[in-house]
Design a protein around this motif. Sequence first.
Motif, PDB file in Angstrom:
ATOM      1  N   ILE A   1       6.083 -56.259 -65.207  1.00  0.00           N
ATOM      2  CA  ILE A   1       4.702 -55.979 -65.599  1.00  0.00           C
ATOM      3  C   ILE A   1       4.710 -55.009 -66.771  1.00  0.00           C
ATOM      4  N   PRO A   2       4.212 -55.408 -67.928  1.00  0.00           N
ATOM      5  CA  PRO A   2       4.178 -54.489 -69.073  1.00  0.00           C
ATOM      6  C   PRO A   2       3.218 -53.323 -68.813  1.00  0.00           C
ATOM      7  N   VAL A   3       3.633 -52.121 -69.165  1.00  0.00           N
ATOM      8  CA  VAL A   3       2.787 -50.937 -69.048  1.00  0.00           C
ATOM      9  C   VAL A   3       2.111 -50.703 -70.393  1.00  0.00           C
ATOM     10  N   LEU A   4       0.788 -50.836 -70.417  1.00  0.00           N
ATOM     11  CA  LEU A   4       0.049 -50.689 -71.673  1.00  0.00           C
ATOM     12  C   LEU A   4       0.008 -49.244 -72.146  1.00  0.00           C
ATOM     13  N   GLY A   5       0.128 -48.319 -71.213  1.00  0.00           N
ATOM     14  CA  GLY A   5       0.107 -46.919 -71.600  1.00  0.00           C
ATOM     15  C   GLY A   5      -0.122 -46.011 -70.418  1.00  0.00           C
ATOM     16  N   GLU A   6       0.010 -44.720 -70.679  1.00  0.00           N
ATOM     17  CA  GLU A   6      -0.194 -43.706 -69.656  1.00  0.00           C
ATOM     18  C   GLU A   6      -1.281 -42.742 -70.133  1.00  0.00           C
ATOM     19  N   VAL A   7      -2.251 -42.492 -69.260  1.00  0.00           N
ATOM     20  CA  VAL A   7      -3.342 -41.576 -69.579  1.00  0.00           C
ATOM     21  C   VAL A   7      -3.103 -40.275 -68.825  1.00  0.00           C
ATOM     22  N   PRO A   8      -2.973 -39.140 -69.517  1.00  0.00           N
ATOM     23  CA  PRO A   8      -2.725 -37.879 -68.817  1.00  0.00           C
ATOM     24  C   PRO A   8      -3.975 -37.379 -68.108  1.00  0.00           C
ATOM     25  N   TYR A   9      -3.758 -36.514 -67.131  1.00  0.00           N
ATOM     26  CA  TYR A   9      -4.897 -35.851 -66.507  1.00  0.00           C
ATOM     27  C   TYR A   9      -5.563 -34.952 -67.539  1.00  0.00           C
ATOM     28  N   ASP A  10      -6.884 -35.037 -67.626  1.00  0.00           N
ATOM     29  CA  ASP A  10      -7.592 -34.315 -68.674  1.00  0.00           C
ATOM     30  C   ASP A  10      -8.960 -33.915 -68.144  1.00  0.00           C
ATOM     31  N   ARG A  11      -9.276 -32.630 -68.215  1.00  0.00           N
ATOM     32  CA  ARG A  11     -10.583 -32.152 -67.751  1.00  0.00           C
ATOM     33  C   ARG A  11     -11.728 -32.718 -68.594  1.00  0.00           C
ATOM     34  N   ALA A  12     -11.404 -33.240 -69.736  1.00  0.00           N
ATOM     35  CA  ALA A  12     -12.449 -33.843 -70.571  1.00  0.00           C
ATOM     36  C   ALA A  12     -13.074 -35.061 -69.898  1.00  0.00           C
ATOM     37  N   ILE A  13     -12.316 -35.730 -69.028  1.00  0.00           N
ATOM     38  CA  ILE A  13     -12.851 -36.932 -68.393  1.00  0.00           C
ATOM     39  C   ILE A  13     -13.988 -36.605 -67.431  1.00  0.00           C
ATOM     40  N   PRO A  14     -13.821 -35.699 -66.449  1.00  0.00           N
ATOM     41  CA  PRO A  14     -14.978 -35.386 -65.605  1.00  0.00           C
ATOM     42  C   PRO A  14     -16.133 -34.765 -66.387  1.00  0.00           C
ATOM     43  N   GLN A  15     -15.837 -34.040 -67.459  1.00  0.00           N
ATOM     44  CA  GLN A  15     -16.905 -33.488 -68.283  1.00  0.00           C
ATOM     45  C   GLN A  15     -17.697 -34.603 -68.962  1.00  0.00           C
ATOM     46  N   SER A  16     -16.995 -35.618 -69.448  1.00  0.00           N
ATOM     47  CA  SER A  16     -17.685 -36.741 -70.096  1.00  0.00           C
ATOM     48  C   SER A  16     -18.507 -37.543 -69.092  1.00  0.00           C
ATOM     49  N   MET A  17     -18.009 -37.626 -67.861  1.00  0.00           N
ATOM     50  CA  MET A  17     -18.772 -38.321 -66.833  1.00  0.00           C
ATOM     51  C   MET A  17     -20.069 -37.578 -66.537  1.00  0.00           C
ATOM     52  N   GLY A  18     -20.016 -36.238 -66.567  1.00  0.00           N
ATOM     53  CA  GLY A  18     -21.229 -35.460 -66.387  1.00  0.00           C
ATOM     54  C   GLY A  18     -22.234 -35.699 -67.505  1.00  0.00           C
TER      55      GLY A  18
END
Length: 296
Positions: free
Chosen positions: A248-265
């Motif tokens: 299965i090819p891995v398209l990429g890895e996304v690091p944990y980032d506090r920007a994500i929950p902030q953007s969801m808010g």
Amino acid sequence: MQLTIASGKGGVGKSTITASLLYLLKDRYRLIAVDADAGAPNLGLLLGVEEWEEEREHFGARVARINTGSCIRCGICMEHCPYGSIYVDGEGNYVVNGLTCEGCNVCGLVCPVKGAISLEEVRSGVIRKATTRYGFPIISAQLDVGRPESGKLVTEEKEWAKKIMEELNLEHMIVDSAAGIGCQVIASLGGADVAILIAEPTPASLSDVQRAYRVVQHFREPVYLIINKADMNPGFTELRRWAESEGIPVLGEVPYDRAIPQSMGLLRPVVEAFPDSKASGALKEIARRIAEEILG
């Protein structure tokens, strides 16, 4: 093409990643989004949908009804109901709880009075269409409380999306699947050209993405993997080893980032709200690979 994004497990960031990929690909392709999680649709929130332009009711579920005028109050139906959906009301009448009834008709089969119990078709949910703040359309569905038919709702969603693709000359459909491997997920994957699985480096996520992968194998679809929160558990290497063993090819890895929950808010994709964040950089690279290796 139809791309279905699935995970096998809730909470791994599937809808968050889907919203960002839609945002990054919208200027390069003519897209339509489908939120195929009829039990808990949320993709529209991240894409700025404030009002639905069109709604269609979906009927298909069946619920038993007891005719109190014909019922002899023998109680046989209540004894045999496998879901415990029949009870006696304050007036001594046998009544069906419409929220828990599955429409199996066991009660009708055991009832000694012909015509005292019937099955009635009821609404399963609603399918909705809107235009996102970014200009591309989205189809979503909301399952009514206690209703089955989630798989049929998703199928109806995709059929509507296909018609819109023909009418507007759109190129690609990106489907945000539900968690798990139930009927919603099966309906999401059916007919897809490519499946993209989302997982995080934990034993629970690995186990569930493996189950989702077996469903994808049933449809014989090409499959790719995105590892979210990739740096959350650096000692866990089994996820990548499994992907390599299955080819299965891995398209990429996304690091944990506090920007994500902030953007969801903020109800915005992280790549728009915080374009310079670590997660946005990884998602931009993943979108580039999807454009080059999958969508062409």
